[in-house]
Scaffold this motif. Sequence first.
Motif, PDB file in Angstrom:
ATOM      1  N   ASP A   1     -45.800 -32.469 -29.443  1.00 15.68           N
ATOM      2  CA  ASP A   1     -46.407 -32.119 -28.158  1.00 15.68           C
ATOM      3  C   ASP A   1     -47.857 -32.577 -28.030  1.00 15.68           C
ATOM      4  OD1 ASP A   1     -47.539 -30.375 -29.953  1.00 15.68           O
ATOM      5  OD2 ASP A   1     -46.973 -28.555 -28.874  1.00 15.68           O
ATOM      6  N   ARG A   2     -48.314 -33.379 -28.962  1.00  7.08           N
ATOM      7  CA  ARG A   2     -49.696 -33.872 -28.946  1.00  7.08           C
ATOM      8  C   ARG A   2     -49.791 -35.333 -28.508  1.00  7.08           C
ATOM      9  NH1 ARG A   2     -50.153 -31.416 -34.572  1.00  7.08           N
ATOM     10  NH2 ARG A   2     -50.229 -29.219 -34.047  1.00  7.08           N
ATOM     11  N   GLY A   3     -48.752 -35.856 -27.917  1.00  7.24           N
ATOM     12  CA  GLY A   3     -48.791 -37.208 -27.382  1.00  7.24           C
ATOM     13  C   GLY A   3     -48.291 -38.305 -28.301  1.00  7.24           C
ATOM     14  N   LYS A   4     -47.790 -37.969 -29.471  1.00  7.69           N
ATOM     15  CA  LYS A   4     -47.248 -38.989 -30.370  1.00  7.69           C
ATOM     16  C   LYS A   4     -45.808 -39.284 -29.956  1.00  7.69           C
ATOM     17  CE  LYS A   4     -46.398 -40.059 -35.220  1.00  7.69           C
ATOM     18  NZ  LYS A   4     -46.497 -39.564 -36.604  1.00  7.69           N
ATOM     19  N   LYS A   5     -45.459 -40.577 -29.959  1.00  6.79           N
ATOM     20  CA  LYS A   5     -44.111 -41.017 -29.601  1.00  6.79           C
ATOM     21  C   LYS A   5     -43.631 -42.063 -30.595  1.00  6.79           C
ATOM     22  CE  LYS A   5     -45.359 -40.400 -24.858  1.00  6.79           C
ATOM     23  NZ  LYS A   5     -46.181 -41.069 -23.902  1.00  6.79           N
ATOM     24  N   TYR A   6     -42.356 -42.010 -30.934  1.00  7.82           N
ATOM     25  CA  TYR A   6     -41.741 -43.024 -31.790  1.00  7.82           C
ATOM     26  C   TYR A   6     -41.134 -44.102 -30.909  1.00  7.82           C
ATOM     27  CZ  TYR A   6     -42.038 -39.482 -35.471  1.00  7.82           C
ATOM     28  OH  TYR A   6     -42.472 -38.540 -36.365  1.00  7.82           O
ATOM     29  N   VAL A   7     -41.334 -45.355 -31.302  1.00  5.93           N
ATOM     30  CA  VAL A   7     -40.779 -46.476 -30.558  1.00  5.93           C
ATOM     31  C   VAL A   7     -39.699 -47.134 -31.406  1.00  5.93           C
ATOM     32  CG1 VAL A   7     -41.286 -48.681 -29.446  1.00  5.93           C
ATOM     33  CG2 VAL A   7     -42.998 -46.853 -29.421  1.00  5.93           C
ATOM     34  N   TYR A   8     -38.524 -47.284 -30.822  1.00  7.22           N
ATOM     35  CA  TYR A   8     -37.397 -47.960 -31.460  1.00  7.22           C
ATOM     36  C   TYR A   8     -36.992 -49.141 -30.591  1.00  7.22           C
ATOM     37  CZ  TYR A   8     -36.636 -44.455 -35.051  1.00  7.22           C
ATOM     38  OH  TYR A   8     -36.772 -43.652 -36.151  1.00  7.22           O
ATOM     39  N   ARG A   9     -36.625 -50.227 -31.242  1.00 13.50           N
ATOM     40  CA  ARG A   9     -36.165 -51.421 -30.520  1.00 13.50           C
ATOM     41  C   ARG A   9     -34.722 -51.728 -30.893  1.00 13.50           C
ATOM     42  NH1 ARG A   9     -40.032 -54.711 -27.718  1.00 13.50           N
ATOM     43  NH2 ARG A   9     -42.084 -53.876 -28.114  1.00 13.50           N
ATOM     44  N   ARG A  10     -34.009 -52.221 -29.918  1.00 15.69           N
ATOM     45  CA  ARG A  10     -32.606 -52.585 -30.134  1.00 15.69           C
ATOM     46  C   ARG A  10     -32.512 -53.671 -31.189  1.00 15.69           C
ATOM     47  NH1 ARG A  10     -28.779 -55.139 -25.526  1.00 15.69           N
ATOM     48  NH2 ARG A  10     -27.126 -55.715 -26.955  1.00 15.69           N
ATOM     49  N   SER A  11     -31.605 -53.483 -32.138  1.00 13.55           N
ATOM     50  CA  SER A  11     -31.470 -54.458 -33.229  1.00 13.55           C
ATOM     51  C   SER A  11     -30.590 -55.634 -32.834  1.00 13.55           C
ATOM     52  CB  SER A  11     -30.893 -53.786 -34.472  1.00 13.55           C
ATOM     53  OG  SER A  11     -29.525 -53.503 -34.287  1.00 13.55           O
ATOM     54  N   GLY A  12     -29.963 -55.545 -31.681  1.00 14.91           N
ATOM     55  CA  GLY A  12     -29.061 -56.603 -31.250  1.00 14.91           C
ATOM     56  C   GLY A  12     -27.615 -56.326 -31.591  1.00 14.91           C
ATOM     57  N   GLU A  13     -27.383 -55.301 -32.381  1.00 17.00           N
ATOM     58  CA  GLU A  13     -26.020 -54.968 -32.804  1.00 17.00           C
ATOM     59  C   GLU A  13     -25.418 -53.884 -31.921  1.00 17.00           C
ATOM     60  OE1 GLU A  13     -24.366 -56.585 -35.250  1.00 17.00           O
ATOM     61  OE2 GLU A  13     -26.131 -57.842 -35.400  1.00 17.00           O
ATOM     62  N   ILE A  14     -24.188 -54.111 -31.500  1.00 13.47           N
ATOM     63  CA  ILE A  14     -23.419 -53.085 -30.809  1.00 13.47           C
ATOM     64  C   ILE A  14     -22.432 -52.553 -31.829  1.00 13.47           C
ATOM     65  CG2 ILE A  14     -21.784 -52.612 -28.955  1.00 13.47           C
ATOM     66  CD1 ILE A  14     -23.203 -54.836 -27.354  1.00 13.47           C
ATOM     67  N   SER A  15     -22.570 -51.279 -32.182  1.00 11.38           N
ATOM     68  CA  SER A  15     -21.770 -50.670 -33.243  1.00 11.38           C
ATOM     69  C   SER A  15     -20.343 -50.380 -32.815  1.00 11.38           C
ATOM     70  CB  SER A  15     -22.402 -49.357 -33.697  1.00 11.38           C
ATOM     71  OG  SER A  15     -23.702 -49.557 -34.119  1.00 11.38           O
ATOM     72  N   GLU A  16     -20.191 -49.962 -31.568  1.00  9.76           N
ATOM     73  CA  GLU A  16     -18.879 -49.564 -31.073  1.00  9.76           C
ATOM     74  C   GLU A  16     -18.776 -49.927 -29.600  1.00  9.76           C
ATOM     75  OE1 GLU A  16     -18.534 -45.336 -31.657  1.00  9.76           O
ATOM     76  OE2 GLU A  16     -19.418 -45.479 -33.644  1.00  9.76           O
ATOM     77  N   PHE A  17     -17.552 -50.123 -29.147  1.00  5.85           N
ATOM     78  CA  PHE A  17     -17.294 -50.344 -27.732  1.00  5.85           C
ATOM     79  C   PHE A  17     -16.480 -49.188 -27.194  1.00  5.85           C
ATOM     80  CE2 PHE A  17     -18.323 -54.553 -29.228  1.00  5.85           C
ATOM     81  CZ  PHE A  17     -19.069 -55.070 -28.193  1.00  5.85           C
ATOM     82  N   ALA A  18     -16.745 -48.798 -25.950  1.00  2.00           N
ATOM     83  CA  ALA A  18     -16.030 -47.689 -25.324  1.00  2.00           C
ATOM     84  C   ALA A  18     -14.577 -48.082 -25.080  1.00  2.00           C
ATOM     85  CB  ALA A  18     -16.710 -47.312 -24.017  1.00  2.00           C
ATOM     86  N   ASP A  19     -13.692 -47.141 -25.299  1.00  2.00           N
ATOM     87  CA  ASP A  19     -12.268 -47.388 -25.084  1.00  2.00           C
ATOM     88  C   ASP A  19     -11.980 -47.716 -23.622  1.00  2.00           C
ATOM     89  OD1 ASP A  19     -11.713 -46.890 -27.732  1.00  2.00           O
ATOM     90  OD2 ASP A  19     -11.242 -44.775 -27.391  1.00  2.00           O
ATOM     91  N   GLY A  20     -11.202 -48.742 -23.411  1.00  2.00           N
ATOM     92  CA  GLY A  20     -10.734 -49.089 -22.081  1.00  2.00           C
ATOM     93  C   GLY A  20     -11.691 -49.886 -21.224  1.00  2.00           C
ATOM     94  N   THR A  21     -13.000 -49.719 -21.391  1.00  2.00           N
ATOM     95  CA  THR A  21     -13.946 -50.406 -20.517  1.00  2.00           C
ATOM     96  C   THR A  21     -14.533 -51.656 -21.151  1.00  2.00           C
ATOM     97  OG1 THR A  21     -15.886 -49.207 -21.300  1.00  2.00           O
ATOM     98  CG2 THR A  21     -14.647 -48.204 -19.478  1.00  2.00           C
ATOM     99  N   GLY A  22     -14.611 -51.674 -22.464  1.00  2.00           N
ATOM    100  CA  GLY A  22     -15.244 -52.793 -23.157  1.00  2.00           C
ATOM    101  C   GLY A  22     -16.756 -52.715 -23.140  1.00  2.00           C
ATOM    102  N   ALA A  23     -17.307 -51.676 -22.493  1.00  2.00           N
ATOM    103  CA  ALA A  23     -18.755 -51.488 -22.451  1.00  2.00           C
ATOM    104  C   ALA A  23     -19.225 -50.951 -23.803  1.00  2.00           C
ATOM    105  CB  ALA A  23     -19.115 -50.505 -21.338  1.00  2.00           C
ATOM    106  N   PRO A  24     -20.488 -51.184 -24.147  1.00  2.09           N
ATOM    107  CA  PRO A  24     -21.000 -50.634 -25.411  1.00  2.09           C
ATOM    108  C   PRO A  24     -20.885 -49.112 -25.441  1.00  2.09           C
ATOM    109  CG  PRO A  24     -22.533 -52.228 -24.492  1.00  2.09           C
ATOM    110  CD  PRO A  24     -21.492 -51.978 -23.446  1.00  2.09           C
TER     111      PRO A  24
END
Length: 80
Positions: free
Chosen positions: A44-67
Motif C-alpha cells: 500500500d506504499r506505492g510499490k508495484k511488480y512489473v511482469y512481461r509476457r514471455s511469449g509463451e502460451i501455456s494452454e488454449f481454451a477448449d473449443g475457442t482456440g483462444a489463449p
Amino acid sequence: MGTTTAGETYTAKLLDGPLEGRTIATSFLDGGTPQGRLVLPANDRGKKYVYRRSGEISEFADGTGAPGAVDYRYFGAEFD
C-alpha cells in the motif's frame, strides 16, 4: 485461433520473481490478445511488480482456440 470479446479473461502464470508460482485472472486487450505487461500492486506504499509476457502460451481454451493461460516473467519494480 478463435475470437475473444472484451471482458473475457485468461490466466497469467507468473514464472519467477517475487510472485513466482502464482496465477492471476486478467482480461484480454480490446483486440482479443493477451496483455504484454502486467503491473501488480506489491503493497500500500506505492510499490508495484512489473511482469512481461514471455511469449509463451501455456494452454488454449477448449473449443475457442483462444489463449487460456499465458506465461509472464518478472521485469522489475515501479514506485509511485
